[in-house]
Design an enzyme around this catalytic site. Structure first.
Site, PDB file in Angstrom:
ATOM      1  N   LYS A  19     138.849 -13.052 -60.493  1.00 42.93           N
ATOM      2  CA  LYS A  19     140.166 -13.385 -59.933  1.00 42.93           C
ATOM      3  C   LYS A  19     140.411 -12.538 -58.705  1.00 42.93           C
ATOM      4  CE  LYS A  19     142.319  -9.386 -61.334  1.00 42.93           C
ATOM      5  NZ  LYS A  19     142.872  -8.356 -60.418  1.00 42.93           N
ATOM      6  N   ASP A 160     145.757  -7.705 -67.622  1.00 49.27           N
ATOM      7  CA  ASP A 160     145.522  -8.934 -66.875  1.00 49.27           C
ATOM      8  C   ASP A 160     144.706  -9.969 -67.636  1.00 49.27           C
ATOM      9  OD1 ASP A 160     143.182  -7.533 -66.754  1.00 49.27           O
ATOM     10  OD2 ASP A 160     142.897  -7.701 -64.593  1.00 49.27           O
TER      11      ASP A 160
END
Length: 326
Positions: A19, A160
């Site tokens: 990401k 996350d």
């Protein structure tokens, strides 16, 4: 995540994406010691590949993990014990099954990771691998944990990790565990991983040492603009990462790197992802991203970076079996 299941149902292959944080702001300190953040995260077409095989047992559960590079060579720098988030995810999942009284199939799990996502890079590779592990275990056991339940498990593993539940860009709030999808278009970029790397705790400690910080940036304003004009050009006006401040204090070449990448031909904007040290360079299209990559390879000192990738953001329309990592 893209997952393939063998016909016998006992072997799984998963491609876990990296990401980038397109926006990252710290909005406060929590009582539990963590920080409240606002972030816009996009999964990208850079993957770790994980393989899981299951052998039924008479009530005994265990897992072994083999860490390899993308070519299948041993990665002795990667842990294969409970400090690896794949192993941590396995035990968080077992605890959830016991707590929620979910029936499961006792088994010995053999896991392999073919690691391509750089570590200490701000790219979320470990968290993505953890989410892949939870998804495979849930599928194999037919435990039917909901997306919300899996997100809570992921939040126990890393702030996350829940962001990787969605097959799209994601808004993260709280520690990062409060998530909602965001309809970002497909955007091409060049990803550069400098040789230096930082741990997230190290960066946050440096952030805490600073007595003051610049004016807070608004994620709501950025999202409002992107909902109206969903392009790389518009996104380049809104990228922001609060953690660039402490990383610049830790690394004397930070400003030089960001300035160089921002000025490459075809660059719309450059920014560090997460707690670093990777940078992404936004571009209008794939051709422009490849030109940026070529310029980095030609003009940079190769001893100062580990890797350069041309990637795109993943959307529900382009989630497919990765062609660049078979």
């Amino acid at each position: 995540m893209y997952m393939e299941v063998a016909p016998d149902g006992a072997s799984y292959s998963v491609w876990a994406p990296a990401k980038v944080n397109l926006f990252f702001e710290i909005v406060g300190k929590r009582h539990d010691g963590y920080h409240d953040v606002e972030t816009l995260v996009a999964p990208i077409s850079l993957y770790d590949r994980l393989e899981f095989s299951f052998a039924p047992t008479d009530g005994e559960d265990d897992i072994t993990l083999e860490c390899l590079d993308e070519g299948g060579n041993p990665r002795i720098d990667l842990p294969n014990d409970s400090s690896n988030l794949i192993i941590k995810a396995y035990y968080v999942y077992l605890d959830a099954c016991k707590r929620e009284k979910r029936g499961r199939r006792s088994s010995r799990v053999r896991a392999k990771i073919f690691k391509k996502i750089p570590t200490k890079a701000g790219l979320g590779g470990g968290s993505s691998d953890a989410m892949a592990t939870l998804l495979v275990l849930n599928a194999y056991d037919k435990a039917n944990f909901s997306k919300e339940e899996l997100a809570r498990m992921a939040g126990e593993i890393g702030s996350d990790a829940p962001l990787f539940l969605e097959e799209s860009a994601t808004i993260g709030r709280g520690r990062g565990e409060i998530v909602e999808p965001f309809p970002l278009s497909e955007i091409w970029m060049t990803l550069v991983k400098p040789t230096i790397g930082f741990s997230t705790p190290e960066v946050y400690r440096k952030y805490a040492e600073s007595p003051s910080h610049s004016v807070r940036h608004s994620l709501s304003e950025a999202l409002g603009s992107l909902r109206e004009i969903n392009t790389a050009e518009n996104l380049s006006h809104w990228i922001w990462n609060r953690l660039e401040e402490p990383v610049a204090a830790l690394w004397d070449k930070f400003s030089d790197w960001k300035s160089f990448l921002s000025q490459t031909s075809g660059a719309l904007g450059a920014q560090m992802s997460g707690s670093g040290s990777s940078f992404f360079v936004l571009t209008r299209d794939e051709e422009s991203a490849r030109k940026v990559a070529q310029e980095v390879l030609l003009l940079s000192n190769s001893s100062e970076f580990d890797a350069v990738y041309v990637v795109k953001t993943l959307t529900p329309d382009n989630y497919a079996r990765p062609s660049n990592f078979i």
